[in-house]
Motif scaffolding. Structure first.
Motif: not given
Lengths: 391, 478
Positions: B133, B139-141, B145, B151-152, B225-226
């Motif tokens: 991530i 927290g984006q792809l 991933s 994710t966001t 992030g998770w």
């Protein structure tokens, strides 16, 4: 924390731009000392760049092929290894400038060279290098654009090199050679300036200056390269050092930018260069740089032979721009004619320099079409005729 | 009993970080970076390379690794660390260069940079922290991933159809010949942590021994992030990452690299020797009284087919002028012409410094094919001279104010056994007309074309043939 230590104690940036007093003499055009003990060698401007770089103590070259700059990489590939230096063809322009970022961080003189589309790609790394205050030399052999354009000479990279193509508050010294000799000399000077001010320095030429062969008198190799105690060499002495362009705290970043700006003001005061030729009391002042200044010289000679009161100003540094020299040269002039291989980029600095006092005319060609001596001569006549009508 | 202490390669307090607590890191609770920093610090200590280490930290949560590592630190642009590391290592081959990168940085924006550095076999160490991530940016792809991961930027979960499968970097790089070591590890238990440390140690040891490129991929927890707690994050690795990213060594084939140059060693005397080699004073002096008086400056255009040696012809003329002590410029039409089509160049020879190098109005034209004659004849200055290859051009210039000199250059060259030297025949014709350079300067010029004895002899004969032809052609005009 004491007031002196506080990064915000100097407050906002404030400036007043006073008009240059036309009667005051500008400080003289700066130049570095040169030795000329060797017989001239006949070479392309692009080859002269590499010879100048090696003689300036450049030790690493990172590049990527592109016409009309490729001879720089070819010559570097041949000569750098021969003198114990490094030549590496990077996977991209993006990577090449970052390799220069690394080698400069490690404290050696280093460079890259490209042409317009490649320079666009390098702008990321150039901004980081400006932020991290890394000395390096970037050579741009400008070609036609936008996009893929063509491989013929243009001067359409003025904006991206002189006004900063990358993000953030920074300016880079830009040297504009107009001959193969100057391709060598200005490259040597670029390394001097880069170390003197800890900044990237640009040598901005065009396809024609790069491709043209002329005799070049090469200087001796520099004897001493300045020590770089700030660098990261992978030794005990530099273990505590950090090369960095990130400053999270707003006042700290403002202070860093102010530090860069202070250097810029010092460069403006000390490193401006130009050449002024022609009539001492001109009615018309021509402004041009690089290859165009060579054609303008032809037109100037013809005009002077006809008894016209014309002078030609050639900025050798595009930033800092010789604004005071321009104001002084045009003090009694009726008009200015700016000639470029663009639709009008440097002319904006010319207008700022003249400050609206007299008309500024522009003559431009692009796509690789060059103005002729005749074309410039006719434009001069026309501009002066218009000035007569107005006066 | 083993005594635990902070490695010397890590600072004990972090003033570069600032803030209220100078001993706390900026990493979130449960983040894997802390463990990896400690392992790396220990390895640097154990191998005794603290003073030599240069750590490159590009964009990602570890962009601030320089807060913690007592080493030479270079912060780099997003994804570019392998290129920056290349620059450092090439400039300072004795340094130990460690590129510390996250998965967004290495596998997405810096994909080509890591691939190419690995393929070149750069003698460096890459620590690849894979937490599946983008942590720092929210927290984006990432390319790593797992499928289905929310994710966001993939609120409904990663879909294969949209984004493909997670990228397995250790497996991807292993087949490249330049890669010496490529392995994947995790921080899920003490045993795996010890394996991770061993891999880091081996990677840096390989670098110390000049054995090339190593990548150590480490599956690392990102509880924030998770959106799980630190303890759960360990289970998350086991549940969601291990099946996608199997642990193991994908390659361990160290290759000895050749001894690199040390560019920081600077020898100005060597540079002078190489750069100024072959520079000698230029000869001076007239060969003979000119057959036809030529007025300077000369604005010359040479033109013909690509492959006829037009650019060389122009260059030799310029060099002849230089040998005569005159100012010269040579300007090619460059680009595709070099590879076929038509070629032309401009040469200016002047007794004063050359201003304008562009020959808009030539006073001397060397035409080696008909299209060239047709193109440039109208541009000629009144009273100019046209030398043309009469074996290829049947009709000479039509303008009556021009002096035309027909030289059967290709025919003369053919008789010498190679049409390739037609340009040197033309050069000879020009030299005869210009009356320079002196006899003694001619051979050095020809030698600058080729030192091959056979070629040199052919060029000597071609030059002579051209000079004789010019004398013959110009005779009636005297």
């Amino acid at each position: 924390m004491s007031q002196v230590d506080s990064p915000t104690h100097r407050g906002p940036f404030r400036k007043v731009f006073h008009p240059y007093h036309p009667m005051s003499q500008p400080t003289s055009s700066r130049s570095e000392p040169r030795s000329r003990s060797h017989a001239p060698q006949f070479m392309k401007g692009n080859e002269a760049v590499v010879h100048g770089a090696l003689l300036a103590g450049c030790r690493c070259f990172f590049g990527y092929p592109i016409t009309p700059a490729s001879e720089i990489a070819h010559t570097a590939a041949e000569l750098f290894p021969e003198v114990g230096g490094v030549f590496l063809q990077a996977e991209s322009e993006i990577a090449a400038i970052q390799m220069v970022y690394g080698a400069s961080s490690a404290g050696v003189r280093c460079m890259t060279a490209s042409s317009s589309p490649g320079i666009s790609l390098k702008q990321e790394g150039i901004s980081y290098a400006a932020g991290s205050e890394l000395p390096m030399v970037i050579v741009d052999i400008t070609r036609g654009g936008p996009g893929l354009g063509n491989i013929a000479p243009e001067q359409s990279d003025y904006f991206q090199m002189v006004k900063g193509g990358g993000h953030g508050n920074y300016r880079l010294p830009v040297l504009a050679p107009a001959s193969a000799q100057e391709m060598c000399d200005f490259t040597v000077d670029a390394f001097t300036l880069a170390d003197r001010y800890r900044t990237p320095v640009v040598v901005l030429a065009d396809g024609l200056i790069g491709q043209m062969k002329e005799p070049v008198s090469l200087p001796d190799a520099v004897r001493e390269i300045p020590d770089k105690p700030w660098s990261v060499r992978g030794d005990g002495a530099t273990r505590e050092n950090l090369i960095c362009s990130i400053f999270l705290d707003p006042p700290v970043l403002e202070d860093h930018v102010r530090h860069l700006h202070d250097k810029e003001m010092e460069i403006e005061a000390k490193e401006t260069r130009w050449e002024l030729e022609g009539h001492p009391d001109p009615e018309l002042v021509l402004v041009s740089y690089g290859v165009v200044s060579r054609i303008v010289r032809g037109a100037l000679d013809e005009a002077l032979a006809k008894g016209m009161r014309v002078a030609a100003l050639r900025p050798q540094t595009l930033w800092p721009f010789p604004t005071a020299a321009l104001a002084h040269a045009t003090r009694d002039a009726k008009a200015v004619l700016c000639v470029e291989l663009s639709t009008g980029q440097m002319v904006e600095d010319v207008r700022l320099g003249v400050g609206g006092a007299i008309p500024v005319h522009f003559l431009g060609r692009c796509g690789g079409v060059l103005p002729t001596v005749t074309e410039i001569g006719e434009e001069m006549e026309s501009v002066l005729a218009q000035a007569e009508v107005l006066s | 009993m083993k005594e635990f202490h902070r490695p010397e390669a890590l600072y004990s307090t972090f003033p570069r970080k600032g803030g209220a607590d100078p001993e706390a890191t900026h990493y979130c609770p449960g983040c894997g970076h802390g463990i990896i920093h400690k392992l790396l610090g220990e390895v640097i200590d154990e191998l005794g390379v603290g003073e030599r280490t240069v750590l490159i930290s590009p964009v990602g949560c570890s962009v601030f690794a320089y807060y913690y590592f007592n080493a030479g630190n270079i912060q780099a642009a997003h994804g570019r660390a392998p290129a920056v590391a290349t620059g450092v290592k090439r400039a300072r081959p004795d340094s130990i260069v460690i590129s510390y990168q996250g998965d967004g940085d290495l596998a997405a924006i810096g994909g080509n940079n890591i691939l190419q550095a690995a393929n070149r076999g750069e003698n460096m160490t890459v620590v690849f922290v894979n937490n599946a991530i983008y942590g720092m940016t929210g927290g984006q792809l990432a390319p790593t991933s797992p499928l289905g991961m929310k994710t966001t930027t993939t609120p409904e979960g990663r879909e294969f159809e949209e984004y493909g499968s997670p990228m397995r970097v250790a497996e991807l790089l292993a087949p490249l010949d330049g890669v010496s070591l490529s392995s994947r590890h995790a921080l899920i238990n003490a045993g795996e942590i010890i394996k991770t440390k061993k891999a880091l140690k081996k990677a840096i040891k390989y670098q110390m021994e000049g054995k090339g490129f190593s990548l150590v991929e480490i599956l690392s927890q990102c509880p924030t992030g998770w959106k799980v707690d630190p303890v759960e994050s360990l289970h998350w690795v086991e549940e969601h990452m291990l099946k996608v990213f199997p642990l193991g060594t994908y390659k361990d084939e160290p290759r000895q690299r050749p001894t690199p140059p040390h560019p920081a060693d600077y020898e100005p005397a060597l540079i002078d020797r190489v750069i100024h080699a072959g520079t000698s004073a230029n000869g001076r002096g007239k060969a003979h009284e000119p057959v036809r008086p030529v007025t300077l400056p000369l604005g010359i255009r040479a033109a013909g087919f690509g492959g006829q040696g037009i650019l060389l012809l122009g260059e030799m003329l310029a060099k002849a002028g230089l040998a005569e002590g005159l100012s010269v410029t040579w300007l090619p039409s460059y680009g595709p012409e070099m590879r076929g089509g038509t070629a032309n160049c401009s040469v200016v020879i002047s007794d004063t410094p050359v201003g304008n190098p562009i020959v808009d109005q030539p006073n001397l034209l060397l035409a080696l094919n008909r299209p060239s004659l047709e193109r440039f004849e109208p541009m000629m200055q009144p009273g100019g001279v046209v030398i043309y290859d009469s074996s290829l051009i049947d009709v000479g210039p039509t303008r009556s104010d021009l002096t035309a000199i027909a030289i059967p250059a290709t025919k003369i060259a053919d008789e010498l056994g190679t049409a390739k030297v037609a340009n040197v025949v033309m050069l000879g014709a020009c030299m005869e007309l210009l009356a320079f350079p002196s006899q003694s300067e001619r051979d050095p010029l020809l030698q600058s074309i080729s030192r091959d004895e056979k070629m040199l002899e052919a060029n000597r004969l071609a030059l002579k043939g051209g000079m004789e032809a010019a004398r013959a052609a110009a005779a009636p005009a005297r």
